[in-house]
Design a protein around this motif. Sequence first.
Motif, PDB file in Angstrom:
ATOM      1  N   ILE A 145       0.853  -1.192   0.000  1.00  0.00           N
ATOM      2  CA  ILE A 145       0.000   0.000   0.000  1.00  0.00           C
ATOM      3  C   ILE A 145       0.887   1.240   0.000  1.00  0.00           C
ATOM      4  O   ILE A 145       1.831   1.357   0.776  1.00  0.00           O
ATOM      5  N   SER A 146       0.574   2.174  -0.884  1.00  0.00           N
ATOM      6  CA  SER A 146       1.330   3.422  -0.936  1.00  0.00           C
ATOM      7  C   SER A 146       0.402   4.580  -0.581  1.00  0.00           C
ATOM      8  O   SER A 146      -0.815   4.490  -0.742  1.00  0.00           O
ATOM      9  N   GLY A 147       0.975   5.671  -0.097  1.00  0.00           N
ATOM     10  CA  GLY A 147       0.176   6.839   0.247  1.00  0.00           C
ATOM     11  C   GLY A 147      -0.446   6.718   1.626  1.00  0.00           C
ATOM     12  O   GLY A 147      -0.420   5.670   2.270  1.00  0.00           O
ATOM     13  N   GLU A 148      -1.017   7.821   2.096  1.00  0.00           N
ATOM     14  CA  GLU A 148      -1.606   7.857   3.428  1.00  0.00           C
ATOM     15  C   GLU A 148      -2.935   7.112   3.484  1.00  0.00           C
ATOM     16  O   GLU A 148      -3.688   7.073   2.522  1.00  0.00           O
ATOM     17  N   VAL A 149      -3.202   6.531   4.662  1.00  0.00           N
ATOM     18  CA  VAL A 149      -4.452   5.815   4.914  1.00  0.00           C
ATOM     19  C   VAL A 149      -5.211   6.558   6.007  1.00  0.00           C
ATOM     20  O   VAL A 149      -4.656   6.878   7.061  1.00  0.00           O
ATOM     21  N   ASP A 150      -6.492   6.823   5.739  1.00  0.00           N
ATOM     22  CA  ASP A 150      -7.333   7.571   6.678  1.00  0.00           C
ATOM     23  C   ASP A 150      -8.071   6.677   7.659  1.00  0.00           C
ATOM     24  O   ASP A 150      -8.490   7.131   8.724  1.00  0.00           O
ATOM     25  N   MET A 151      -8.269   5.424   7.278  1.00  0.00           N
ATOM     26  CA  MET A 151      -9.046   4.521   8.124  1.00  0.00           C
ATOM     27  C   MET A 151      -8.648   3.081   7.846  1.00  0.00           C
ATOM     28  O   MET A 151      -8.412   2.704   6.704  1.00  0.00           O
ATOM     29  N   LEU A 152      -8.590   2.288   8.924  1.00  0.00           N
ATOM     30  CA  LEU A 152      -8.311   0.860   8.830  1.00  0.00           C
ATOM     31  C   LEU A 152      -9.395   0.114   9.572  1.00  0.00           C
ATOM     32  O   LEU A 152      -9.675   0.415  10.738  1.00  0.00           O
ATOM     33  N   LEU A 160      -0.658   5.064   8.204  1.00  0.00           N
ATOM     34  CA  LEU A 160      -1.776   5.705   8.889  1.00  0.00           C
ATOM     35  C   LEU A 160      -1.434   7.160   9.211  1.00  0.00           C
ATOM     36  O   LEU A 160      -0.431   7.440   9.861  1.00  0.00           O
ATOM     37  N   ARG A 161      -2.271   8.061   8.768  1.00  0.00           N
ATOM     38  CA  ARG A 161      -2.027   9.483   9.045  1.00  0.00           C
ATOM     39  C   ARG A 161      -2.417   9.801  10.483  1.00  0.00           C
ATOM     40  O   ARG A 161      -3.192   9.073  11.126  1.00  0.00           O
ATOM     41  N   THR A 162      -1.893  10.890  10.990  1.00  0.00           N
ATOM     42  CA  THR A 162      -2.316  11.373  12.295  1.00  0.00           C
ATOM     43  C   THR A 162      -3.815  11.664  12.259  1.00  0.00           C
ATOM     44  O   THR A 162      -4.305  12.326  11.344  1.00  0.00           O
ATOM     45  N   GLY A 163      -4.544  11.149  13.229  1.00  0.00           N
ATOM     46  CA  GLY A 163      -5.990  11.307  13.263  1.00  0.00           C
ATOM     47  C   GLY A 163      -6.744  10.185  12.591  1.00  0.00           C
ATOM     48  O   GLY A 163      -7.981  10.167  12.621  1.00  0.00           O
ATOM     49  N   PRO A 205      -0.810   4.500  25.147  1.00  0.00           N
ATOM     50  CA  PRO A 205      -0.569   5.769  24.452  1.00  0.00           C
ATOM     51  C   PRO A 205       0.847   5.909  23.910  1.00  0.00           C
ATOM     52  O   PRO A 205       1.077   6.655  22.943  1.00  0.00           O
ATOM     53  N   ALA A 206       1.786   5.180  24.490  1.00  0.00           N
ATOM     54  CA  ALA A 206       3.177   5.245  24.018  1.00  0.00           C
ATOM     55  C   ALA A 206       3.306   4.731  22.591  1.00  0.00           C
ATOM     56  O   ALA A 206       4.278   5.062  21.894  1.00  0.00           O
ATOM     57  N   ASN A 207       2.340   3.945  22.140  1.00  0.00           N
ATOM     58  CA  ASN A 207       2.373   3.412  20.775  1.00  0.00           C
ATOM     59  C   ASN A 207       1.710   4.340  19.764  1.00  0.00           C
ATOM     60  O   ASN A 207       1.617   4.006  18.576  1.00  0.00           O
ATOM     61  N   GLY A 208       1.230   5.496  20.257  1.00  0.00           N
ATOM     62  CA  GLY A 208       0.672   6.486  19.340  1.00  0.00           C
ATOM     63  C   GLY A 208      -0.806   6.341  19.066  1.00  0.00           C
ATOM     64  O   GLY A 208      -1.284   6.768  18.010  1.00  0.00           O
ATOM     65  N   TYR A 209      -1.550   5.786  20.032  1.00  0.00           N
ATOM     66  CA  TYR A 209      -2.996   5.638  19.874  1.00  0.00           C
ATOM     67  C   TYR A 209      -3.717   6.055  21.157  1.00  0.00           C
ATOM     68  O   TYR A 209      -3.165   5.973  22.265  1.00  0.00           O
ATOM     69  N   LEU A 210      -4.952   6.490  20.999  1.00  0.00           N
ATOM     70  CA  LEU A 210      -5.922   6.497  22.086  1.00  0.00           C
ATOM     71  C   LEU A 210      -7.032   5.551  21.643  1.00  0.00           C
ATOM     72  O   LEU A 210      -7.522   5.647  20.517  1.00  0.00           O
ATOM     73  N   SER A 211      -7.425   4.647  22.540  1.00  0.00           N
ATOM     74  CA  SER A 211      -8.358   3.602  22.133  1.00  0.00           C
ATOM     75  C   SER A 211      -9.300   3.262  23.265  1.00  0.00           C
ATOM     76  O   SER A 211      -8.942   3.349  24.450  1.00  0.00           O
ATOM     77  N   ALA A 256      -9.771   3.018  17.828  1.00  0.00           N
ATOM     78  CA  ALA A 256      -8.526   3.703  18.172  1.00  0.00           C
ATOM     79  C   ALA A 256      -8.321   4.858  17.199  1.00  0.00           C
ATOM     80  O   ALA A 256      -8.708   4.786  16.042  1.00  0.00           O
ATOM     81  N   VAL A 257      -7.701   5.914  17.695  1.00  0.00           N
ATOM     82  CA  VAL A 257      -7.351   7.066  16.873  1.00  0.00           C
ATOM     83  C   VAL A 257      -5.841   7.252  16.935  1.00  0.00           C
ATOM     84  O   VAL A 257      -5.245   7.184  18.026  1.00  0.00           O
ATOM     85  N   VAL A 258      -5.219   7.458  15.781  1.00  0.00           N
ATOM     86  CA  VAL A 258      -3.764   7.651  15.719  1.00  0.00           C
ATOM     87  C   VAL A 258      -3.437   9.048  16.223  1.00  0.00           C
ATOM     88  O   VAL A 258      -3.962  10.048  15.704  1.00  0.00           O
TER      89      VAL A 258
END
Length: 231
Positions: A157-164, A184-187, A207-213, A227-229
């Motif tokens: 996969i290339s480019g930013e992903v908004d949702m998984l 995965l982009r921020t947000g 949260p250390a992994n870059g998520y709030l879930s 979860a949100v990046v």
Amino acid sequence: MDSLTAGRMAGILDGLHQEAESADRQYREEVMAEVAAAGDSLEEFIAEKIAEERADYKSTYHGHADRFLAVSPSYGRFLYMCVRASRATRIVEFGTSMGISTLYLAAGLMDNGGGQLIGSELEPGKVARARANVAAAGLSDLVDIREGDALETLRDISGEVDMLLLDGAFSLYLPVLKLVEPRLRTGAFVLAENAFDRDYLAHVRDPANGYLSQPVALDEGRGNELAVVTR
């Protein structure tokens, strides 16, 4: 207007949900009977099943080749709402199955003005059925369903992903997330149905992994997690 409640999409989804309910009812009843017979809690039972699946997830998943294992109508609407609210234009879906969740996601993309959904499905029969359902809904130009093991099909996969969306073999949630993570982009939203794997939950809830879930209060017992990046 939204495409879920207007035009042919509503009829297609209603028909598919009815078919899924009929096809999977016996399996759900068998699982609950097995849980009761084992005397374990549902969490303990699922943990044992995930351990078995991890040893040979392809064989385990092949056993579900004729089952929909679909999202509920309420969760489907939630998926659509997340796509619209986040203004997503690029989505990755692990575990397309017969394409019901794909229709909700792609409808959101269409109503956002367009985009791309990349799906992955291991079973060839399900791939064919999902593609047919997507075509019937007039969404083929938005959807690329890749046949095969997601650890391979989602590697390029290339480019930013908004949702998984994670909705396939339970034991692969964390490996697939880590595969897509760099894109995965921020947000970005990471939605997981049946998020029962403890390693996956530990990862996204730290949260250390870059998520709030946190869990999503829909379809109690289905293990829905959002979860949100944040990185």
